[in-house]
Design a protein around this motif. Structure first.
Motif, PDB file in Angstrom:
ATOM      1  N   LYS A  15       0.653 -38.850  -0.641  1.00 30.93           N
ATOM      2  CA  LYS A  15       0.441 -40.145  -1.135  1.00 30.93           C
ATOM      3  C   LYS A  15      -0.628 -40.103  -1.957  1.00 30.93           C
ATOM      4  O   LYS A  15      -1.778 -39.451  -2.034  1.00 30.93           O
ATOM      5  CB  LYS A  15      -0.294 -41.102   0.021  1.00 30.93           C
TER       6      LYS A  15
ATOM      7  N   ASP B  75      -3.561 -41.610  -4.708  1.00 29.26           N
ATOM      8  CA  ASP B  75      -4.857 -42.314  -4.507  1.00 29.26           C
ATOM      9  C   ASP B  75      -5.184 -42.917  -5.702  1.00 29.26           C
ATOM     10  O   ASP B  75      -6.547 -43.815  -5.705  1.00 29.26           O
ATOM     11  CB  ASP B  75      -5.832 -41.455  -3.890  1.00 29.26           C
TER      12      ASP B  75
ATOM     13  N   ASP C 211      -9.225 -46.880  -6.645  1.00 29.45           N
ATOM     14  CA  ASP C 211      -8.731 -47.211  -5.355  1.00 29.45           C
ATOM     15  C   ASP C 211      -7.425 -47.933  -5.296  1.00 29.45           C
ATOM     16  O   ASP C 211      -6.906 -48.964  -5.731  1.00 29.45           O
ATOM     17  CB  ASP C 211      -9.835 -48.615  -4.928  1.00 29.45           C
ATOM     18  N   ILE C 212      -6.388 -47.238  -4.719  1.00 31.07           N
ATOM     19  CA  ILE C 212      -5.068 -47.510  -4.993  1.00 31.07           C
ATOM     20  C   ILE C 212      -4.349 -48.924  -4.367  1.00 31.07           C
ATOM     21  O   ILE C 212      -3.599 -49.479  -4.804  1.00 31.07           O
ATOM     22  CB  ILE C 212      -4.205 -46.388  -4.109  1.00 31.07           C
ATOM     23  N   ASN C 213      -5.484 -49.346  -3.499  1.00 34.40           N
ATOM     24  CA  ASN C 213      -5.298 -50.560  -2.674  1.00 34.40           C
ATOM     25  C   ASN C 213      -5.390 -51.641  -3.662  1.00 34.40           C
ATOM     26  O   ASN C 213      -5.226 -52.983  -3.322  1.00 34.40           O
ATOM     27  CB  ASN C 213      -5.789 -50.779  -1.461  1.00 34.40           C
ATOM     28  N   LYS C 214      -5.863 -51.507  -4.883  1.00 33.70           N
ATOM     29  CA  LYS C 214      -6.692 -52.625  -5.575  1.00 33.70           C
ATOM     30  C   LYS C 214      -5.878 -52.813  -7.048  1.00 33.70           C
ATOM     31  O   LYS C 214      -6.101 -53.329  -7.906  1.00 33.70           O
ATOM     32  CB  LYS C 214      -7.964 -52.309  -6.005  1.00 33.70           C
TER      33      LYS C 214
ATOM     34  N   PRO D 235       2.436 -57.276  -5.468  1.00 34.90           N
ATOM     35  CA  PRO D 235       2.680 -56.094  -4.655  1.00 34.90           C
ATOM     36  C   PRO D 235       2.967 -55.231  -5.416  1.00 34.90           C
ATOM     37  O   PRO D 235       3.858 -55.252  -5.981  1.00 34.90           O
ATOM     38  CB  PRO D 235       3.742 -56.770  -3.431  1.00 34.90           C
TER      39      PRO D 235
ATOM     40  N   SER E 209       3.374 -47.699  -4.233  1.00 27.42           N
ATOM     41  CA  SER E 209       3.464 -46.307  -5.009  1.00 27.42           C
ATOM     42  C   SER E 209       4.323 -45.559  -4.438  1.00 27.42           C
ATOM     43  O   SER E 209       4.759 -44.533  -5.382  1.00 27.42           O
ATOM     44  CB  SER E 209       1.920 -45.777  -4.564  1.00 27.42           C
TER      45      SER E 209
END
Length: 246
Positions: free
Chosen positions: A56, A58, A136-139, A228, A231
């Motif tokens: 995954k 990051d 930060d992959i979520n941002k 959305p 990745s």
């Protein structure tokens, strides 16, 4: 009465030396042949091995652009500078480090097009693109939205990578060795021979762990609270060439 001395004929003397030479030459050739036989290389089985690790990501890397257009080149350039400054400041406030915002492309040109077979000149275009690293992959989606609200009108692509590539590459390298060993054992079993430890191992290649590039339209952010971004997994590959003796 005088005694007679018989001198050997020159031909006989030559024959004697030739026979002696052939004897020594034959002995030397035999020694060379034996030496070559003793140093003959063992039989070999050479195989290629590939190891693949799925991980995954990051880190996200976004290419963000600002394009301005005006009949006056100075106005177009000034507008681009203003919007670029606004974008950079907004990204910093959103938590992106200054070292993670880099200019990747800058260009100013004048549009030219044909009308009824005649070339005409249009507006002056200025394009300024930034490579923005989001740690930060979520941002990633939120960063795209921040850019859209602060002057950006181009998102050229998004790609993903890892902060610790070396760790995962070593895992892929180990898998590549095991893959090569399995191939060699299958070949040896089919041939009815036994292999030992590898006599030669060559690290043959490394695949960069980058995911597929994604194109994002800024218009899509208007209908959603956060754009959305998926990745997916990254492939890290290692390749080896291994030789076994039998």
């Amino acid at each position: 009465m005088k005694s007679l001395t018989v001198k050997p004929a020159p031909f006989l003397t030559l024959m004697v030396f030739m026979l002696i030479g052939f004897f020594f030459l034959g002995s030397f050739s035999s020694g060379v042949a034996n030496a070559e036989a003793n140093t003959a290389l063992p039989s070999e089985i050479s195989v290629n091995g590939t190891g693949v690790i799925l991980v995954k990501p990051d880190i996200g890397i976004i290419n963000i652009g600002i394009e301005t257009s005006n009949k006056d080149s100075k106005i177009s350039q000034d507008e681009n500078t203003k919007q670029s400054t606004q974008l950079v400041e907004a990204l910093k406030k959103a938590g992106i480090g200054e070292e993670d915002i880099k200019t990747s492309y800058y260009n100013m040109y004048r549009e030219r097009f044909y009308n009824d077979g005649r070339q005409q000149e249009g507006d002056y275009k200025v394009v300024h693109s930034f490579e923005v690293t989001v740690r930060d992959i979520n941002k990633v989606g939120a960063t795209i939205d921040t850019a859209a609200k602060n002057g950006a009108n181009q998102i050229n692509n998004v790609r993903f990578t890892m902060s610790d590539n070396e760790k995962h590459y070593l895992e892929a390298l180990s898998a590549a060795i095991k893959n090569a060993e399995g191939k060699a054992e299958t070949i040896a079993k089919t041939l009815g021979v036994t292999i030992g430890k590898p006599s030669k191992v060559v690290e043959a290649g490394y695949s960069e762990p980058y995911g597929k590039y994604m194109d994002v339209r800024l218009e899509s952010a208007a209908d959603m609270s956060v754009t959305p971004i998926a990745s997916g997994d990254l492939e890290i590959k290692a390749h080896v060439n291994v030789t076994y003796n039998y």
